[in-house]
Design a protein around this motif. Structure first.
Motif, short mmCIF file in Angstrom:
data_model
loop_
_atom_site.label_atom_id
_atom_site.label_comp_id
_atom_site.label_asym_id
_atom_site.label_seq_id
_atom_site.Cartn_x
_atom_site.Cartn_y
_atom_site.Cartn_z
N PHE A 1 0.83 -1.21 0.00
CA PHE A 1 0.00 0.00 0.00
C PHE A 1 0.87 1.26 0.00
N ASN A 2 1.89 1.27 0.84
CA ASN A 2 2.78 2.43 0.91
C ASN A 2 3.49 2.65 -0.41
N ALA A 3 3.91 1.56 -1.03
CA ALA A 3 4.60 1.69 -2.32
C ALA A 3 3.68 2.27 -3.38
N GLU A 4 2.42 1.81 -3.42
CA GLU A 4 1.47 2.31 -4.41
C GLU A 4 1.11 3.78 -4.14
N ARG A 5 1.02 4.16 -2.86
CA ARG A 5 0.70 5.55 -2.51
C ARG A 5 1.82 6.48 -2.95
N GLN A 6 3.06 6.04 -2.73
CA GLN A 6 4.19 6.87 -3.17
C GLN A 6 4.19 7.01 -4.69
N LYS A 7 3.85 5.94 -5.38
CA LYS A 7 3.81 6.00 -6.84
C LYS A 7 2.72 6.97 -7.29
N LEU A 8 1.55 6.96 -6.61
CA LEU A 8 0.44 7.85 -6.96
C LEU A 8 0.82 9.31 -6.73
N GLN A 9 1.56 9.53 -5.65
CA GLN A 9 1.99 10.90 -5.37
C GLN A 9 2.93 11.41 -6.46
N ARG A 10 3.81 10.53 -6.94
CA ARG A 10 4.71 10.94 -8.02
C ARG A 10 3.92 11.27 -9.28
N TYR A 11 2.92 10.44 -9.61
CA TYR A 11 2.09 10.71 -10.79
C TYR A 11 1.32 12.02 -10.63
N SER A 12 0.82 12.29 -9.41
CA SER A 12 0.04 13.51 -9.14
C SER A 12 0.91 14.76 -9.32
#
Length: 395
Positions: A328-339
């Motif tokens: 979950f943490n890894a996916e959230r960090q990835k989403l933040q980068r995309y945002s």
């Protein structure tokens, strides 16, 4: 007469009969007379004593080994075979060996040669077969009505009278023993014994000499079962002792080796039975104890199994939680980068930095001055609203 022999045919028949008889390789002692050596190297002479005389011939290959200094009147011992010379119808001795010495000297030489032969062919290296603990059938080969036989049977009766014992009586000394003793041994083997005892009581070296002769030794080597040589006394050493599986000092000693004492055997059986019973009881006791322990383990097995299953489930849950949180943490960090990337490329974000965007009457973005000149009206898009404008004429 129905059958008529020609002289020559009869002479040759007699010669063949003599050559295949027991009168081969016999030891003969007598006084040397008329001794001469021909130019061919063959030796011719006679042997005589107070009861008779016989002509002798030794071919060159044999005569060349005769000792020096032979002369008439000497007592000699020869090893020879009885033969018949058909052209003259004369019975003579074909001599193999001659010694101008005592009987024993020549016989010992023959014994030594036989031992050398047995060593060369490996007969003295054969493994000794053990005697049976309790023989079912003992066969004794010895002289008829001899003191040795009486002693052997007495020992059997004293030690274990129920053991089956068969006696084969034969000639154990002299020329007849050369053929009869091997025949008796082979008859013993045919009885399927557990063990064979061959022997005789004491006597002079000449009396015992049959047990140093090759026909008897060959018969002993043929034995399919353990065989004991029991000849003479402790001080007598014969070739039969070397080739037999076991040597006994005397015939009596042989039976003591072969026949166990019944009483000793009964004691041994009782002791073995006690040890066997004790060992069996200990084995059963250990098995009962092991079975009891297995029952206890089996009774507690479900509870132990549930506890282990609970521990395994908790461990798996912790692992799953850690893996889920990490993912979950890894996916959230990835989403933040995309945002962040999307925010940086958003047109409205660019307008906030002081830029404006020109749109035509159709609402499409005008990117060049030439495209703006063809428009009758346009709109300027700011971050906080729009403003309508019109292009100016060149004049």
């Amino acid at each position: 007469m129905s059958d008529t022999w020609r002289v020559g045919k009869l002479a040759h028949a007699l010669r063949d009969l003599l050559r295949n008889s027991q009168f081969r390789n016999v030891a003969v002692k007598g006084e040397l007379t008329q001794y001469r050596v021909a130019a061919s190297g063959h030796a011719y002479f006679s042997l005589k004593d107070e009861d008779g005389k016989m002509d002798c011939v030794a071919w060159r290959g044999k005569a060349m080994h005769f000792p020096d200094g032979l002369e008439d009147g000497m007592e000699v011992l020869i090893i020879a075979s009885v033969d018949l010379y058909p052209p003259q119808g004369r019975v003579q001795l074909q001599v193999e060996q001659l010694r101008a010495s005592t009987n024993i000297g020549l016989l010992e030489e023959m014994k030594r040669k036989l031992v050398d032969k047995l060593e060369a062919n490996g007969s003295l290296d054969l493994l000794q077969r053990p005697l049976p603990t309790i023989p079912q059938h003992v066969v004794i080969v010895t002289g008829a009505d001899s003191a040795a036989l009486s002693d052997m049977l007495r020992i059997r009766d004293e030690r274990w009278t129920d053991i089956r014992c068969t006696v084969i009586e034969t000639v154990v000394q002299g020329k007849e023993s050369h053929s009869l003793l091997p025949r008796a041994l082979r008859a013993a083997y045919a009885l399927s014994p557990s063990v064979v005892v061959v022997g005789r009581g004491g006597g002079s070296p000449e009396d015992l000499w049959s047990f140093n002769l090759e026909p008897i030794i060959e018969a002993i080597l043929e034995s399919p079962v353990p065989i004991v040589s029991a000849v003479g006394h402790e001080s007598d050493h014969l070739v039969s002792d070397l080739v037999a599986d076991h040597r006994a000092a005397t015939p009596t000693h042989a039976m003591e080796m072969v026949i166990p004492i019944r009483g000793d055997h009964d004691i041994m059986i009782d002791d073995f039975s006690s040890r066997l019973e004790g060992g069996l009881n200990r084995w059963l006791s250990r098995r009962k104890e092991r079975l009891h322990n297995l029952k206890l383990r089996l009774a507690s097995a479900p509870l132990i199994g549930m506890g282990k299953a609970r521990e395994s489930l908790l461990m798996l849950n912790n692992i799953l939680t850690r893996l889920t949180t990490s993912r979950f943490n890894a996916e959230r960090q990835k989403l933040q980068r995309y945002s962040t990337v999307l925010e940086f490329t958003n047109p409205h974000a660019v307008l906030k930095r002081g830029y404006s965007m020109v749109k035509g009457e159709d609402g499409m973005v005008i990117r060049t001055a030439a495209a703006a000149a063809s428009q009758s009206s346009m709109k300027l898009q700011f971050h906080d609203g729009e403003l309508s404008v019109a292009p100016l004429d060149d004049d």
